[in-house]
Design an enzyme around this catalytic site. Structure first.
Site, PDB file in Angstrom:
ATOM      1  N   ASN A   9      41.789  42.116  42.131  1.00  0.00           N
ATOM      2  CA  ASN A   9      42.346  42.610  43.390  1.00  0.00           C
ATOM      3  C   ASN A   9      43.869  42.615  43.230  1.00  0.00           C
ATOM      4  O   ASN A   9      44.497  41.567  43.291  1.00  0.00           O
ATOM      5  CB  ASN A   9      41.904  41.669  44.516  1.00  0.00           C
ATOM      6  CG  ASN A   9      42.562  42.003  45.838  1.00  0.00           C
ATOM      7  OD1 ASN A   9      43.191  43.046  45.987  1.00  0.00           O
ATOM      8  ND2 ASN A   9      42.418  41.102  46.810  1.00  0.00           N
ATOM      9  N   TRP A  10      44.404  43.789  43.042  1.00  0.00           N
ATOM     10  CA  TRP A  10      45.848  43.871  42.763  1.00  0.00           C
ATOM     11  C   TRP A  10      46.695  43.718  44.021  1.00  0.00           C
ATOM     12  O   TRP A  10      47.907  43.596  43.941  1.00  0.00           O
ATOM     13  CB  TRP A  10      46.181  45.209  42.091  1.00  0.00           C
ATOM     14  CG  TRP A  10      45.584  45.397  40.737  1.00  0.00           C
ATOM     15  CD1 TRP A  10      44.649  44.609  40.112  1.00  0.00           C
ATOM     16  CD2 TRP A  10      45.880  46.455  39.815  1.00  0.00           C
ATOM     17  NE1 TRP A  10      44.354  45.103  38.877  1.00  0.00           N
ATOM     18  CE2 TRP A  10      45.093  46.245  38.667  1.00  0.00           C
ATOM     19  CE3 TRP A  10      46.721  47.565  39.858  1.00  0.00           C
ATOM     20  CZ2 TRP A  10      45.134  47.098  37.569  1.00  0.00           C
ATOM     21  CZ3 TRP A  10      46.763  48.422  38.772  1.00  0.00           C
ATOM     22  CH2 TRP A  10      45.977  48.181  37.626  1.00  0.00           C
ATOM     23  N   LYS A  11      46.067  43.797  45.161  1.00  0.00           N
ATOM     24  CA  LYS A  11      46.780  43.703  46.443  1.00  0.00           C
ATOM     25  C   LYS A  11      47.904  44.740  46.499  1.00  0.00           C
ATOM     26  O   LYS A  11      47.776  45.815  45.925  1.00  0.00           O
ATOM     27  CB  LYS A  11      47.277  42.269  46.661  1.00  0.00           C
ATOM     28  CG  LYS A  11      46.151  41.251  46.480  1.00  0.00           C
ATOM     29  CD  LYS A  11      46.482  39.879  46.958  1.00  0.00           C
ATOM     30  CE  LYS A  11      45.287  38.967  46.721  1.00  0.00           C
ATOM     31  NZ  LYS A  11      45.475  37.620  47.245  1.00  0.00           N
ATOM     32  N   HIS A  95      38.792  41.259  53.341  1.00  0.00           N
ATOM     33  CA  HIS A  95      39.603  40.243  52.666  1.00  0.00           C
ATOM     34  C   HIS A  95      40.355  39.426  53.726  1.00  0.00           C
ATOM     35  O   HIS A  95      40.766  39.961  54.750  1.00  0.00           O
ATOM     36  CB  HIS A  95      40.601  40.917  51.707  1.00  0.00           C
ATOM     37  CG  HIS A  95      41.291  39.921  50.828  1.00  0.00           C
ATOM     38  ND1 HIS A  95      42.368  39.202  51.259  1.00  0.00           N
ATOM     39  CD2 HIS A  95      41.025  39.509  49.566  1.00  0.00           C
ATOM     40  CE1 HIS A  95      42.746  38.381  50.278  1.00  0.00           C
ATOM     41  NE2 HIS A  95      41.948  38.548  49.240  1.00  0.00           N
ATOM     42  N   GLU A  97      43.278  38.435  53.930  1.00  0.00           N
ATOM     43  CA  GLU A  97      44.608  38.951  54.290  1.00  0.00           C
ATOM     44  C   GLU A  97      44.473  40.083  55.311  1.00  0.00           C
ATOM     45  O   GLU A  97      45.335  40.267  56.157  1.00  0.00           O
ATOM     46  CB  GLU A  97      45.345  39.410  53.018  1.00  0.00           C
ATOM     47  CG  GLU A  97      45.831  38.204  52.223  1.00  0.00           C
ATOM     48  CD  GLU A  97      45.885  38.402  50.722  1.00  0.00           C
ATOM     49  OE1 GLU A  97      45.854  39.556  50.259  1.00  0.00           O
ATOM     50  OE2 GLU A  97      45.951  37.383  50.010  1.00  0.00           O
ATOM     51  N   GLU A 167      35.795  33.353  49.306  1.00  0.00           N
ATOM     52  CA  GLU A 167      37.194  33.048  49.026  1.00  0.00           C
ATOM     53  C   GLU A 167      37.736  32.099  50.086  1.00  0.00           C
ATOM     54  O   GLU A 167      38.134  32.542  51.176  1.00  0.00           O
ATOM     55  CB  GLU A 167      38.028  34.329  49.044  1.00  0.00           C
ATOM     56  CG  GLU A 167      37.591  35.355  48.019  1.00  0.00           C
ATOM     57  CD  GLU A 167      38.737  36.288  47.647  1.00  0.00           C
ATOM     58  OE1 GLU A 167      39.039  36.373  46.451  1.00  0.00           O
ATOM     59  OE2 GLU A 167      39.327  36.902  48.541  1.00  0.00           O
ATOM     60  N   GLY A 173      46.063  32.371  46.377  1.00  0.00           N
ATOM     61  CA  GLY A 173      47.487  32.478  46.071  1.00  0.00           C
ATOM     62  C   GLY A 173      48.244  31.165  46.193  1.00  0.00           C
ATOM     63  O   GLY A 173      49.467  31.143  46.191  1.00  0.00           O
ATOM     64  N   SER A 213      42.825  31.545  43.458  1.00  0.00           N
ATOM     65  CA  SER A 213      43.563  30.924  42.353  1.00  0.00           C
ATOM     66  C   SER A 213      42.733  30.770  41.071  1.00  0.00           C
ATOM     67  O   SER A 213      42.860  29.767  40.361  1.00  0.00           O
ATOM     68  CB  SER A 213      44.140  29.573  42.773  1.00  0.00           C
ATOM     69  OG  SER A 213      45.070  29.757  43.821  1.00  0.00           O
ATOM     70  N   GLY A 234      43.016  37.571  42.095  1.00  0.00           N
ATOM     71  CA  GLY A 234      44.228  38.194  42.610  1.00  0.00           C
ATOM     72  C   GLY A 234      45.353  38.119  41.594  1.00  0.00           C
ATOM     73  O   GLY A 234      45.440  38.935  40.672  1.00  0.00           O
ATOM     74  N   GLY A 235      46.205  37.116  41.739  1.00  0.00           N
ATOM     75  CA  GLY A 235      47.412  36.992  40.906  1.00  0.00           C
ATOM     76  C   GLY A 235      47.169  37.177  39.414  1.00  0.00           C
ATOM     77  O   GLY A 235      47.903  37.911  38.733  1.00  0.00           O
TER      78      GLY A 235
HETATM   79  P1  PGA Z   1      44.413  34.788  44.015  1.00  0.00           P
HETATM   80  O1  PGA Z   1      43.803  35.848  45.045  1.00  0.00           O
HETATM   81  O2  PGA Z   1      43.586  34.846  42.765  1.00  0.00           O
HETATM   82  O3  PGA Z   1      45.830  35.234  43.796  1.00  0.00           O
HETATM   83  O4  PGA Z   1      44.331  33.441  44.677  1.00  0.00           O
HETATM   84  C1  PGA Z   1      42.415  36.043  45.152  1.00  0.00           C
HETATM   85  C2  PGA Z   1      42.140  37.065  46.222  1.00  0.00           C
HETATM   86  O5  PGA Z   1      42.820  37.061  47.240  1.00  0.00           O
HETATM   87  O6  PGA Z   1      41.234  37.922  46.071  1.00  0.00           O
END
Ligand code: PGA
Length: 255
Positions: A9-11, A95, A97, A167, A173, A213, A234-235
């Site tokens: 997930n590149w956001k 998600h 966010e 999640e 994050g 994470s 994500g990251g």
């Molecule tokens: P993260 O994000 O790996 O940066 O914690 C995961 C996500 O939000 O899908």
């Protein structure tokens, strides 16, 4: 046997040239993997350019959101049909966010899930509790509410097409990962809930990813857990090296 998935997930990261460069590197470093199902979810602005690069590759393309209507006066929104037309096969829905910053709730998640499935996309449906909810002992209640809300009115046939991502919001994050046991416990809870809502067969087929994470250093102990079917990253998905290292661990865990 559930095929394991590693989805990035590149956001809201990567300009189009950067996205193209990352996909180029990913194609190279993930080329030999064939057990794990690989997915990248760039921002909308790079779906078209990356899709052309991913044709005939072992990496599937996903979007990070969609709107449930198929077309019309919905400024700024993108439909399932539009995503399909640029080569998407997956779409992340609900998600945390989006729930936190864009007012998404169970009802909108449910409508999005239905339109994604109707359009032929595989939804990756995100559920998970916030820190204060975990500390108040409400993890299962929150996850149950998210699952019931997202699945409202879905037939077993529809459910078969989706992927769940657990999640915990406090792990996204933040560098804090759920322990493998904590993650497995919630995955098992979700599986039991699906059994109750549908049946044992569907419950045992549904893929449940963990996200929060995930990085090369913690992926091995997580993937050893029996109820984890892969990751939403994500990251660590923004660098070919770390995404490939995670995918490699998952690929190796299948043999
Ligand atoms: P993260 O994000 O790996 O940066 O914690 C995961 C996500 O939000 O899908």
């Amino acid at each position: 046997m559930r095929r394991k998935v590693v989805a990035g997930n590149w956001k809201m990261n990567m300009t189009d040239p950067e996205a193209v460069e990352l996909v180029k590197q990913l194609k190279e470093s993930l080329r030999s993997f064939n057990e794990v199902e690989l997915v990248v979810c760039p921002p909308f602005t790079s779906l078209y350019s990356t899709s052309k690069m991913l044709t005939d590759s072992n990496i599937g393309l996903g979007a990070q959101n969609l709107f449930w209507e198929s077309s019309g006066a919905y400024t700024g929104e993108v439909s399932a049909e539009m995503l399909l037309s640029v080569g998407c096969k997956y779409v992340i829905i609900g998600h945390s966010e989006r729930r936190q910053y864009f007012g998404e709730d169970n009802q909108s998640v449910n409508r999005k899930v239905k339109s994604a499935i109707a359009g032929g996309l595989t939804p990756i449906v995100c559920v998970g509790e916030r820190l204060e909810q975990r500390e108040a002992g409400k993890t299962e209640a929150v996850v149950e509410d998210h699952i019931r809300g997202a699945f409202e009115g879905l037939s077993g046939e529809q459910l078969r097409k989706l992927i769940v991502a657990y999640e915990p919001v406090w792990a996204i994050g933040t560098g804090k990962t759920a322990t493998p046991e904590q993650a497995n416990e919630v995955h098992l809870f979700i599986r039991e809930l699906i059994k109750e809502l549908y049946d044992a067969d569907l419950s045992s087929r549904t893929r449940i990813l963990y996200g929060g994470s995930v990085k090369p250093e913690n992926v091995r102990s997580l993937i050893e857990q029996p109820e984890l079917d892969g990751f939403l990253v994500g990251g660590a998905s923004l660098k070919a090296e770390s995404f490939a290292a995670i995918a490699r661990e998952v690929e190796n865990s299948t043999t």
